[in-house]
Design an enzyme around this catalytic site. Structure first.
Site, mmCIF file in Angstrom:
data_model
loop_
_atom_site.group_PDB
_atom_site.id
_atom_site.type_symbol
_atom_site.label_atom_id
_atom_site.label_comp_id
_atom_site.label_asym_id
_atom_site.label_seq_id
_atom_site.Cartn_x
_atom_site.Cartn_y
_atom_site.Cartn_z
ATOM 1 N N ARG A 69 0.913 -1.122 -0.031
ATOM 2 C CA ARG A 69 0.186 0.100 0.060
ATOM 3 C C ARG A 69 0.676 1.643 0.132
ATOM 4 O O ARG A 69 0.078 2.182 -0.443
ATOM 5 C CB ARG A 69 -0.985 0.040 1.137
ATOM 6 C CG ARG A 69 -2.081 -0.161 1.599
ATOM 7 C CD ARG A 69 -2.191 -0.844 2.969
ATOM 8 N NE ARG A 69 -1.846 -1.944 3.268
ATOM 9 C CZ ARG A 69 -1.777 -3.477 2.740
ATOM 10 N NH1 ARG A 69 -3.255 -3.739 2.010
ATOM 11 N NH2 ARG A 69 -0.742 -4.036 3.117
ATOM 12 N N THR A 70 1.993 1.302 0.751
ATOM 13 C CA THR A 70 2.602 2.284 1.051
ATOM 14 C C THR A 70 3.463 2.605 -0.665
ATOM 15 O O THR A 70 3.513 3.862 -0.680
ATOM 16 C CB THR A 70 3.647 2.655 2.070
ATOM 17 O OG1 THR A 70 2.761 1.961 3.234
ATOM 18 C CG2 THR A 70 3.618 3.487 2.681
ATOM 19 N N HIS A 109 6.000 6.629 10.886
ATOM 20 C CA HIS A 109 5.296 6.670 10.085
ATOM 21 C C HIS A 109 4.837 7.484 9.759
ATOM 22 O O HIS A 109 3.029 7.708 9.927
ATOM 23 C CB HIS A 109 4.414 5.224 9.482
ATOM 24 C CG HIS A 109 4.297 4.754 8.424
ATOM 25 N ND1 HIS A 109 4.454 5.254 7.436
ATOM 26 C CD2 HIS A 109 3.983 3.716 8.334
ATOM 27 C CE1 HIS A 109 4.019 4.730 6.190
ATOM 28 N NE2 HIS A 109 3.673 3.340 6.883
ATOM 29 N N LYS A 119 27.826 -2.761 -3.307
ATOM 30 C CA LYS A 119 29.479 -2.528 -3.849
ATOM 31 C C LYS A 119 30.043 -2.096 -2.487
ATOM 32 O O LYS A 119 31.177 -1.079 -2.886
ATOM 33 C CB LYS A 119 29.540 -2.041 -5.255
ATOM 34 C CG LYS A 119 29.012 -2.844 -5.976
ATOM 35 C CD LYS A 119 29.644 -1.646 -7.764
ATOM 36 C CE LYS A 119 28.623 -1.988 -9.188
ATOM 37 N NZ LYS A 119 29.160 -1.638 -10.010
ATOM 38 N N ARG A 129 11.306 3.896 2.042
ATOM 39 C CA ARG A 129 11.014 4.206 3.145
ATOM 40 C C ARG A 129 12.280 2.464 3.398
ATOM 41 O O ARG A 129 13.457 2.011 2.843
ATOM 42 C CB ARG A 129 10.303 2.587 2.767
ATOM 43 C CG ARG A 129 9.954 1.230 4.032
ATOM 44 C CD ARG A 129 9.159 0.533 3.797
ATOM 45 N NE ARG A 129 7.366 1.020 4.639
ATOM 46 C CZ ARG A 129 6.768 0.595 4.462
ATOM 47 N NH1 ARG A 129 6.185 -0.302 4.588
ATOM 48 N NH2 ARG A 129 5.556 1.622 4.895
HETATM 49 C C1 NCD Z 1 2.394 -1.120 8.193
HETATM 50 C C2 NCD Z 1 4.245 -0.453 8.344
HETATM 51 O O1 NCD Z 1 4.298 -1.205 7.443
HETATM 52 O O2 NCD Z 1 4.491 -0.520 9.348
HETATM 53 N N1 NCD Z 1 2.149 -1.156 6.813
HETATM 54 C C3 NCD Z 1 1.809 0.054 6.706
HETATM 55 O O3 NCD Z 1 2.776 0.907 5.816
HETATM 56 N N2 NCD Z 1 0.248 0.835 5.724
HETATM 57 C C4 NCD Z 1 2.018 -1.768 9.556
HETATM 58 C C5 NCD Z 1 2.471 -2.955 9.313
HETATM 59 O O4 NCD Z 1 3.644 -3.243 9.041
HETATM 60 O O5 NCD Z 1 2.079 -3.620 10.396
#
Ligand code: NCD
Length: 349
Positions: A82-83, A165, A111, A132
């Site tokens: 999703r993200t 997040h 490397k 991320r």
């Molecule tokens: C979450 C995350 O990655 O922190 N997912 C997300 O970004 N929607 C929650 C999770 O992984 O449990």
């Protein structure tokens, strides 16, 4: 700020907001404390306006023209569905062209290239980095490096290690506002692995922006909310209660925010020893929930919301994930200074 990274990273978030702002608005989006009430309200209104505009082809074309001269890099070192997709879709809405690095085995980091050099290299080609990373504070490090370089580009933190997040918290607030009308005065129950989940950490911090909010944290003993967040809530005067009795919290909940057990962070299989049964929803628990209550989840879910409950209209998890695309599109529009142009758009007569 000319401080070394060690000095800079030790400064509390609230004292370094200016370093990540430019021209009176967010430049980098790294932690939840960067969102104040006024900004949250503006971003929610902007997201609403954007989804309205795109209902017509002319509005869709207008938005897509706004950043058609820009490119973005999606740099994801941890799994994401999703993200990743909602940020990518948000870029598409605004016409940004996107590139991605998801598998670090394909990056020169293998490397021996430093993360700083990798990030600076991205900045040579793109105008926005959405990242991320499995390391806590790595997105902040990236923004710190770029802001001191001759070619800074904004950085959006799409989840950093176990700590933050912020864009998930933004879409959660946007969802709460859409389904409850307002966040002020609401009772929010957060459930599950509150210790290791970064979504509940960021969302709890955003709650400090709303009046009369009450929080209940329902978690197994081993996975209670971390003390730094509880301290933050005390300082901000947000009342909270910790409980291991989910049922007692449900009957006057306005929103129930479920989370999964984050067993990928286990050091010696501790998740397997915890009884998570009391922290799952089933038909009996749904019966305790008022009609007005919404059930949310950052997803991915496991058995804490069984799919057989999905036809219950109070479970809004798939609408919530779609809200993420609009909230992130609004954030990107804000970062690029497009807020007023978007809000001024009226359909051609
Ligand atoms: C979450 C995350 O990655 O922190 N997912 C997300 O970004 N929607 C929650 C999770 O992984 O449990």
């Amino acid at each position: 700020m000319n401080a070394s990274w060690e000095t800079f990273t030790a400064v509390p978030p609230a004292d370094k907001l200016d370093f990540f702002r430019k021209d009176g608005r967010l430049y980098d989006c790294l932690f939840a404390q960067q969102f104040d009430r006024a900004l949250l309200d503006r971003l929610c209104a902007l997201a609403d306006h954007m989804r309205l505009i795109t209902k017509e082809r002319a509005g869709d074309d207008f938005l897509r023209g706004l950043l058609a001269d820009k490119r973005a890099m999606l740099y994801f070192s941890q799994p994401s569905t999703r993200t990743f997709l909602s940020h990518m879709s948000a870029c598409h809405i605004l016409g940004l062209r996107v590139m991605e690095t998801r598998d670090l085995k394909t990056s020169s980091e293998v490397k021996g290239e430093s993360l700083d050099d990798t990030i600076r290299t991205f900045a040579s080609y793109v105008d926005l980095i959405i990242m991320r990373h499995h390391g806590a504070g790595v997105a902040e490090r990236a923004a710190w490096v770029l802001n001191r370089s001759p070619r800074p580009v904004p950085v959006i933190n799409a989840g950093s290690g176990p700590d933050e997040h912020p864009t998930q918290a933004l879409l959660d607030v946007y969802s709460l506002q859409r389904y409850l009308g307002t966040v002020d005065g609401k009772h929010i129950v957060m459930v599950g692995d509150l210790k290791r989940g970064r979504t509940v950490r960021s969302l709890s911090q955003l709650m400090g922006n709303y009046k009369g909010v009450r929080l209940s944290f329902a978690a197994p003993d081993a996975f209670r909310m971390a003390p730094d967040i509880l301290e933050f809530l005390k300082r901000r005067g947000v009342p909270y209660r910790e409980t291991s009795d989910l049922d007692s919290a449900l009957s006057d909940a306005d929103a129930v925010y479920m989370t999964r057990i984050q067993d990928e962070h286990d050091k010696d299989g501790e998740s397997g020893r915890v009884d998570t049964g009391p922290f799952k929803l089933d038909r009996a628990r749904m019966a305790l929930l008022p009609e007005r209550t919404v059930v949310m989840h950052p997803l991915p879910r496991r058995e804490e919301i069984p799919a057989e409950l999905d036809d219950d209209p109070r479970i809004v998890i798939f609408r919530q994930e779609r809200n993420g695309m609009w909230a992130r599109a609004a954030l990107i529009a804000h970062i690029f200074g497009l807020e007023e142009r978007v809000l001024a758009y009226r359909r051609p007569s």
